[in-house]
Scaffold this motif. Structure first.
Motif, PDB file in Angstrom:
ATOM      1  N   HIS A  11      34.927  -0.078  60.720  1.00  0.00           N
ATOM      2  CA  HIS A  11      34.937   0.481  62.078  1.00  0.00           C
ATOM      3  C   HIS A  11      34.169  -0.431  63.032  1.00  0.00           C
ATOM      4  CE1 HIS A  11      35.160   3.617  65.198  1.00  0.00           C
ATOM      5  NE2 HIS A  11      33.956   3.173  65.541  1.00  0.00           N
ATOM      6  N   LYS A  39      44.435   2.568  66.251  1.00  0.00           N
ATOM      7  CA  LYS A  39      43.548   1.692  65.493  1.00  0.00           C
ATOM      8  C   LYS A  39      44.330   0.479  65.014  1.00  0.00           C
ATOM      9  CE  LYS A  39      40.053   1.930  61.808  1.00  0.00           C
ATOM     10  NZ  LYS A  39      39.365   2.826  60.852  1.00  0.00           N
ATOM     11  N   GLN A  87      39.702  -2.200  62.288  1.00  0.00           N
ATOM     12  CA  GLN A  87      39.270  -2.271  60.889  1.00  0.00           C
ATOM     13  C   GLN A  87      39.545  -3.684  60.406  1.00  0.00           C
ATOM     14  OE1 GLN A  87      41.116   0.654  58.323  1.00  0.00           O
ATOM     15  NE2 GLN A  87      41.017  -0.709  56.555  1.00  0.00           N
ATOM     16  N   THR A  95      39.751   0.391  68.798  1.00  0.00           N
ATOM     17  CA  THR A  95      39.144   0.643  67.497  1.00  0.00           C
ATOM     18  C   THR A  95      39.814  -0.238  66.453  1.00  0.00           C
ATOM     19  OG1 THR A  95      38.728   2.932  68.129  1.00  0.00           O
ATOM     20  CG2 THR A  95      38.582   2.414  65.796  1.00  0.00           C
ATOM     21  N   SER A 140      39.094  -1.242  51.630  1.00  0.00           N
ATOM     22  CA  SER A 140      38.449  -0.136  52.324  1.00  0.00           C
ATOM     23  C   SER A 140      37.532   0.590  51.359  1.00  0.00           C
ATOM     24  CB  SER A 140      39.507   0.827  52.867  1.00  0.00           C
ATOM     25  OG  SER A 140      38.891   1.918  53.505  1.00  0.00           O
ATOM     26  N   CYS A 160      29.999  -1.206  63.570  1.00  0.00           N
ATOM     27  CA  CYS A 160      29.281  -0.339  62.632  1.00  0.00           C
ATOM     28  C   CYS A 160      29.340  -0.934  61.229  1.00  0.00           C
ATOM     29  CB  CYS A 160      29.884   1.061  62.639  1.00  0.00           C
ATOM     30  SG  CYS A 160      29.745   1.885  64.238  1.00  0.00           S
TER      31      CYS A 160
END
Length: 883
Positions: free
Chosen positions: A711, A851, A808, A806, A814, A707
């Motif tokens: 994410h 995550k 990052q 998942t 961020s 995305c």
């Protein structure tokens, strides 16, 4: 609908809801084309649009595409007698002009240091003035960056690679490179674009066109020199490179000539524009060079140059010699209507010079899969010829060999038509076909299949059914005495192939419809209409000595529907489908009256009667189901269905897909439920958590969803083969198993059927209209499915750890990611194998909620590792300059 009424004026609308809606449509078209850079048929765009966005694309939009050069490039193409078009990604708007001061400064920069000598100095830079060598150097760099390269990074890479300065004026006008690369402007600043290499065949074409412009004035001057260089050439040493057939992606071809189905002459639609270049060069060389030599010592198979009609010059191969004339097969095809095999007088045949050997012949022979045994059958050949010659088709390449094995598809209509399978029907014995007559009565009718839209298949006693029984008995006897039947295993399955499948202890004819994996595929039983998922290993080839007899018998199941049902029935309810199945499948025979024939859909409207009720209309199956209270859709009704491949068929919910067209509110419900915080789930019968690499260690991964940098989903590369095996087993199990009543609860595990595959999912929300929002635990996608397509997750499918992780991106701050930055990131990583270096793991009660924070590295280049966070950080700097 508002879009449909105002779309003709959209290019002049500057504001308001209509403009916003049009912008959304244009953005979606760009997204589709970005995934199909080799082109999309205009006629197929509505279907692709509908599948991706669950909305209809107005025909008015299709008419406006030519007026949207910033959205797409339209190339009109004749398809038989019809005009269609191919859509490509837009060439983009020209860069904003720089001020005079900036232009002067750029010129000073260019001339103040060593510039690539391939560029002509002191002249206005145009696409034609850039040499093909210079463009090829750029292409060589871009080919190393399959994910794209920032335009402003190109000068340094060019200088580092070739030790010459990249001309700044080219960077200021990237359209100069548009013939060899795709320029993707992700912001309003022209220099801030991403460059992608075009498919190699289109690069070759465009480079040849460029060289044509550059060499046009010098053709005559160099002709004699080329002749002198080629004097010593021997005919037997002439070699021409083969025509390269793409290994992946869609390929469109035109069928030129058909001798038999094993010798079909085709040409790629994107045939090289270098064809025109060679036409000009050959004409210039042979027409202007008085000393050019006639071909000597001619022999069959020799390549020559032939002076043909209309003052054209052709490359040809000699196929026979007769007195003072030869017959030559034209390998270059300027004119499709011209006879492909021509008779030529000796004094019109010339030695083919070396410089005309570099371009592959633009035509290639292929053979059509499934028709090999009947390749010379005159009826079949005539049918294939009428269906294919001078028409354009999409192809599926089954075998890449000297003569490739292909399946042709006509994609011009709403549905793709398998030409191989369609033409095979020409071999049907017409005397065995059954044509139902309106108002006729039939007895001893057997219902063999029932589908979720209420349609059914029936067998009517006939000559064809008797003949089928005889030939299937021959096959039973043949295989009974064969000690080893593995020699008839199907080694190359493809859609439209007809083969044998064991059903209830007997052999049945099936046609392959969908290929899921190497092991599992969908077939339709030709003589019952039943659709089932089976293992490839269960299929058998039809023995050659029986092949013509088996193929000659038309399908013996006739598609029907019950006549005179309420017009507002709409999608059949599970109750109605079950009632019909139980009523007609448990009765050995019926009487049937035909009241209407719908030839366009190939379906007969009938009344069915149980033997004791014939011909009492009030007691027909039609009246019984019409009067029953079965048409109210209930939320918690689930089907219980017999296994596929038996006398009764698996009831599916195909008609539920129609709801997608009115799913605006549903999508909102789904997005709302997807944002709900997940609750803790019982760990009973849960797979073990997926083991992760230790912090700082490297791990091979595959990015399934991206995305934005905050994410994305990764899967461990080394486990992908286990996941593939699990998916195959789930397809085979759930397609055969009896469907069970399901008690749907949020945050519980289930198996769900999504687009012909079965996935392990967790229920995230229960929506209206009988839909569920689910999360794919192995792929990290949110989907919504019909309740009817959800089944319990069996214990055997709970052993492999859930594969979706998942993630990052580490190394970047961020934040709220802009659309441009998200697009850049997605193009860099999605659907690609990368290396991850995990920096942190945020644990959670549920394994799918944990995550990781990780670096990603693209190691696909031989000499350079690309750290994705560096590229993303650069994009942030670039986009921040736009503000």
């Amino acid at each position: 609908d508002n879009l449909n009424t105002s779309i003709a004026e959209t290019h002049t609308v500057a504001s308001g809801p209509s403009a916003a809606h049009v912008n959304e449509v244009q953005s979606r078209i760009k997204e589709i084309l970005s995934k199909c850079s080799s082109g999309v048929w205009v006629s197929k765009m509505p279907q692709i649009y509908r599948e991706m966005y669950w909305e209809e694309l107005s025909t008015a939009v299709l008419r406006q595409l030519e007026n949207w050069p910033h959205v797409c490039t339209v190339e009109k193409v004749h398809r038989g007698d019809q005009m269609d078009g191919l859509l490509y990604p837009a060439k983009k708007i020209p860069p904003i002009a720089k001020s005079d001061t900036e232009q002067e400064k750029a010129r000073q920069n260019v001339t103040s240091s060593k510039v690539d000598p391939l560029l002509k100095p002191n002249m206005e830079t145009t696409p034609a003035s850039l040499s093909s060598d210079f463009k090829q150097k750029v292409v060589n760099i871009l080919l190393k960056y399959s994910s794209g390269l920032w335009a402003n990074a190109l000068p340094k890479l060019y200088q580092d690679t070739y030790q010459v300065k990249f001309p700044e004026d080219v960077l200021n006008n990237l359209e100069l490179l548009s013939d060899v690369c795709i320029v993707d402007y992700v912001s309003e600043i022209p220099r801030k674009a991403i460059l992608y290499a075009k498919p190699q065949r289109r690069i070759d074409e465009n480079l040849n066109v460029t060289e044509k412009v550059r060499r046009h004035d010098g053709v005559k001057a160099t002709a004699e020199q080329q002749y002198e260089e080629s004097k010593d050439q021997h005919p037997e040493n002439i070699t021409v490179p083969p025509l390269i057939i793409p290994s992946e992606g869609s390929v469109s071809v035109m069928v030129l000539e058909l001798k038999n189905t094993n010798e079909v002459l085709i040409r790629q639609v994107y045939y090289s524009s270098a064809q025109e270049q060679m036409e000009d060069d050959m004409k210039a060389y042979y027409s202007q060079n008085s000393t050019v030599s006639l071909a000597q010592s001619l022999s069959v198979g020799q390549l020559v140059a032939v002076h043909a009609e209309e003052d054209a010059w052709l490359r040809a191969r000699i196929i026979s010699l007769e007195d003072k004339r030869i017959k030559a097969s034209n390998y270059f095809f300027w004119h499709l209507k011209k006879d492909l095999k021509q008779s030529c007088i000796l004094d019109t045949v010339y030695k083919l010079q070396k410089q005309f050997n570099s371009l592959p012949f633009q035509a290639a022979k292929c053979k059509l899969a499934g028709l090999e045994v009947f390749c010379d059958d005159p009826v079949l050949v005539k049918t294939v010829e009428s269906q294919t010659c001078s028409k354009i088709f999409a192809v599926e390449i089954l075998e890449k060999s000297d003569i490739p094995l292909l399946v042709l598809y006509d994609t011009s209509g709403e549905d793709d038509i398998n030409i191989n399978a369609t033409c095979l029907k020409a071999l049907y014995d017409k005397s065995l076909e059954l044509h139902l007559q309106v108002d006729a009565l039939y007895t001893n009718v057997r219902v063999t299949s029932v589908f979720s839209d209420g349609s059914l298949y029936c067998q009517v006693p006939s000559k064809g059914l008797s003949r089928l029984s005889e030939i299937l008995q021959k096959l039973e006897d043949y295989f009974h005495y064969k000690t080893q039947t593995s020699e008839f295993n199907v080694s190359l399955p493809f859609c439209g192939k007809i083969c044998l499948f064991p059903s209830k202890g007997k052999w049945a004819r099936v046609e392959i419809r969908i290929i899921h994996t190497r092991r599992a595929l969908d077939v339709q039983f030709m003589d019952t209409g039943t659709v089932a998922t089976v293992k490839v290993s269960e299929l058998r080839e039809i023995p050659p000595q029986f092949l013509r007899e088996v193929i000659a018998i038309p399908p013996q199941a006739i598609k029907c529907c019950l006549a005179d049902l309420p017009p507002n029935t709409g999608m059949w309810t599970p109750d109605a489908v079950l009632w019909l199945r139980d009523t007609v499948m448990n009765c050995p025979e019926f009487s049937m009256k035909v009241v209407k024939q719908d030839g366009s859909k190939g379906i007969a409207h009938v009344y069915l009667f149980a033997p004791e009720n014939f011909p009492d209309m009030d007691h027909s199956v039609n009246r019984q189901i019409k009067n029953a209270d079965l048409w109210k859709h209930q939320k918690d009704v689930f089907l219980s269905v017999a296994p596929s491949g038996t006398s009764s068929t698996k009831v599916t919910s195909d008609a539920v897909s129609a709801l997608r067209l009115t799913s605006g509110r549903l999508e909102k419900s789904f997005s709302d439920s997807a944002r709900e915080p997940s609750s803790a789930v019982s760990t009973i019968d849960m797979p073990p958590p997926l083991p992760l690499s230790k912090t700082g260690e490297l791990m091979d991964v595959y990015v399934s969803v991206a995305c934005h940098p905050g994410h994305f989903i990764v899967q461990p590369w080394k486990e992908l083969h286990n996941l593939e095996a699990l998916m195959e087993e789930m397809i085979l199990y759930y397609s055969r198993a009896e469907e069970k009543p399901v008690n749907i609860e949020k945050n519980k595990l289930y198996a769900a059927k999504i687009e012909n595959q079965w996935y392990r999912v967790i229920i995230k929300g229960i929506l209206r209209n009988g839909f569920l929002s689910v999360y794919e635990l192995d792929y990290g996608k949110h989907e919504f499915v019909s309740i009817e397509k959800v089944q319990p997750l069996m214990d055997t499918f709970r052993k492999l750890p859930f594969q979706a992780i998942t993630a990052q991106l580490a190394g970047v701050k961020s934040q709220q990611w802009s659309e441009e930055a998200s697009i850049v990131f997605r193009n860099l990583v999605e659907k690609k194998p990368l290396v991850a270096q995990i920096q942190a793991v945020n644990e959670s009660t549920n394994s799918w909620d944990r995550k990781i924070v990780t670096f990603l590295v693209d190691t696909s280049l031989p000499d350079t590792d690309i750290w994705i966070h560096d590229f993303v950080s650069q994009s942030l700097v670039e986009f921040s300059k736009d503000d």
